[in-house]
Design a protein around this motif. Sequence first.
Motif, short mmCIF file in Angstrom:
data_model
loop_
_atom_site.label_atom_id
_atom_site.label_comp_id
_atom_site.label_asym_id
_atom_site.label_seq_id
_atom_site.Cartn_x
_atom_site.Cartn_y
_atom_site.Cartn_z
N ILE A 88 -72.71 30.36 8.34
CA ILE A 88 -73.11 30.34 7.26
C ILE A 88 -71.99 29.95 6.10
N SER A 89 -72.35 28.92 5.15
CA SER A 89 -71.53 28.49 3.98
C SER A 89 -70.98 29.61 3.31
N ALA A 90 -69.61 29.64 3.53
CA ALA A 90 -68.84 30.86 2.89
C ALA A 90 -69.37 31.13 1.31
N CYS A 91 -69.62 29.97 0.77
CA CYS A 91 -69.83 30.13 -0.72
C CYS A 91 -71.06 30.73 -1.02
N LEU A 92 -71.93 30.80 0.02
CA LEU A 92 -73.14 31.45 -0.03
C LEU A 92 -73.14 32.90 -0.09
N ARG A 142 -64.96 33.11 -3.06
CA ARG A 142 -64.51 32.23 -3.91
C ARG A 142 -63.87 30.89 -3.35
N VAL A 143 -64.58 29.94 -2.89
CA VAL A 143 -64.08 28.87 -2.23
C VAL A 143 -65.04 27.47 -2.92
N ARG A 144 -65.82 27.75 -3.73
CA ARG A 144 -66.37 26.48 -4.16
C ARG A 144 -65.25 25.72 -4.94
N TYR A 145 -65.46 24.44 -4.98
CA TYR A 145 -64.72 23.09 -5.60
C TYR A 145 -64.50 23.93 -7.02
N ALA A 185 -68.83 33.31 8.27
CA ALA A 185 -68.82 32.42 7.23
C ALA A 185 -67.74 31.28 7.71
N CYS A 186 -68.14 30.22 6.96
CA CYS A 186 -66.80 29.14 6.89
C CYS A 186 -67.07 28.29 5.83
N CYS A 187 -65.84 27.69 5.42
CA CYS A 187 -65.74 26.78 4.45
C CYS A 187 -65.02 25.54 4.61
N PRO A 188 -65.65 24.44 5.31
CA PRO A 188 -65.17 23.34 5.82
C PRO A 188 -64.05 22.84 4.99
N GLU A 189 -64.46 22.69 3.65
CA GLU A 189 -63.28 22.02 2.77
C GLU A 189 -62.06 22.77 2.69
N VAL A 190 -62.22 24.21 2.47
CA VAL A 190 -60.96 24.97 2.49
C VAL A 190 -60.38 24.95 3.85
N PRO A 216 -59.22 25.93 -7.23
CA PRO A 216 -60.53 25.14 -7.29
C PRO A 216 -60.01 23.52 -6.96
N ARG A 217 -60.92 22.73 -6.78
CA ARG A 217 -60.27 21.38 -6.44
C ARG A 217 -61.44 20.40 -7.15
N PHE A 218 -60.86 19.36 -7.25
CA PHE A 218 -61.81 17.91 -7.86
C PHE A 218 -62.97 17.93 -6.99
N LEU A 240 -76.39 26.32 5.68
CA LEU A 240 -75.14 25.86 4.92
C LEU A 240 -75.84 25.44 3.33
N LYS A 241 -74.98 25.26 2.64
CA LYS A 241 -75.20 25.01 0.90
C LYS A 241 -75.76 23.66 0.94
N SER A 242 -76.79 23.48 0.06
CA SER A 242 -77.42 22.46 -0.25
C SER A 242 -76.61 21.50 -1.00
N LYS A 243 -76.86 20.27 -1.19
CA LYS A 243 -76.13 19.27 -2.11
C LYS A 243 -74.65 18.95 -1.73
N SER A 244 -74.05 19.80 -0.83
CA SER A 244 -72.51 19.85 -0.64
C SER A 244 -72.32 18.43 0.05
N PRO A 245 -71.21 17.61 -0.25
CA PRO A 245 -70.67 16.82 0.65
C PRO A 245 -70.26 17.05 1.97
N SER A 246 -69.90 18.32 2.06
CA SER A 246 -69.71 18.96 3.43
C SER A 246 -70.89 19.56 4.12
N CYS A 247 -71.65 20.28 3.40
CA CYS A 247 -72.58 20.88 4.00
C CYS A 247 -74.00 20.62 4.18
N SER A 248 -74.32 20.01 3.00
CA SER A 248 -75.84 19.53 2.67
C SER A 248 -76.38 19.11 4.29
S1 SF4 Z 1 -67.75 23.22 1.55
FE1 SF4 Z 1 -69.44 24.35 2.20
S2 SF4 Z 1 -68.86 26.31 2.18
FE2 SF4 Z 1 -67.31 25.42 1.16
S3 SF4 Z 1 -67.74 25.79 -0.84
FE3 SF4 Z 1 -68.42 23.54 -0.03
S4 SF4 Z 1 -70.69 23.89 0.06
FE4 SF4 Z 1 -69.56 26.02 0.03
#
Ligand code: SF4
Length: 154
Positions: free
Chosen positions: A11-15, A19-22, A41-46, A53-55, A98-106
Motif C-alpha cells: 500500500i502507498s505509505a501516504c494512504l 508523512r511522505v507526500r511531495y 507500506a512503501c513510498c517509491p519516491e522517498v 517535502p519535494r517539488f 496505490l495512490k491515484s494520480k501519482s506519477p509513481s503510484c497511479s
Molecule cells: S510516491 Fe506513492 S506512496 Fe509516495 S507519496 Fe507519492 S503516491 Fe504516496
Amino acid sequence: MNIFLKSKILISACLLGKRVRYDGIVKYYDFSSLDNYELIACCPEVDGGLPIPRFPSEIQVNGKVLNVNGLDVTDEFNYGANIALKLVLNENIKVAILKSKSPSCSNKMVYDGTFSGVLMRGVGVTMKVLEENGIKVFDENEIEEALAYLSVLK
Ligand code: SF4
C-alpha cells in the motif's frame, strides 16, 4: 503459534497517514475494511532518495520524469520502483493498493507533464513495474474491487 497468517497487500505509505507526500501534508483514509490483511507500506519516491517535502514531478511524453523546476528525477523514480518490486517479491505480495494520480503510484490517470493540472490516461512508474511483474494494482477508490480480487486468490 498463529498458523492463520494474514495475506499481505502493498500500500502507498501516504494512504496510511505517513508523512511522505511531495507537499509534506499528512492525509488519513479509512481502511478498516482491510483489517484482515497485513498492509505493507512503501513510498517509491522517498525510497528512491527524494526528500519530504519535494517539488512535484510529472512524467513527460518521452517517458522521463521531471520536477516542476526541470530537474530530471527519472533515476530516483526508477530506483524507488525497483525497491517496491523487490519488496513484493520478497514478501510474496500479489496485490497492491496505490495512490491515484501519482506519477509513481497511479494505476490509470496521471498529470500530462505540463504542470497545468491536466490529467490524462496513464500509469505511474512504480505501478507499471509492478503490473509488468504480475501484481494486480488498485487505487484507494477501488477497495471493494481489491477485496473481491483477494477473495478469489485465497
Ligand atoms: S510516491 Fe506513492 S506512496 Fe509516495 S507519496 Fe507519492 S503516491 Fe504516496
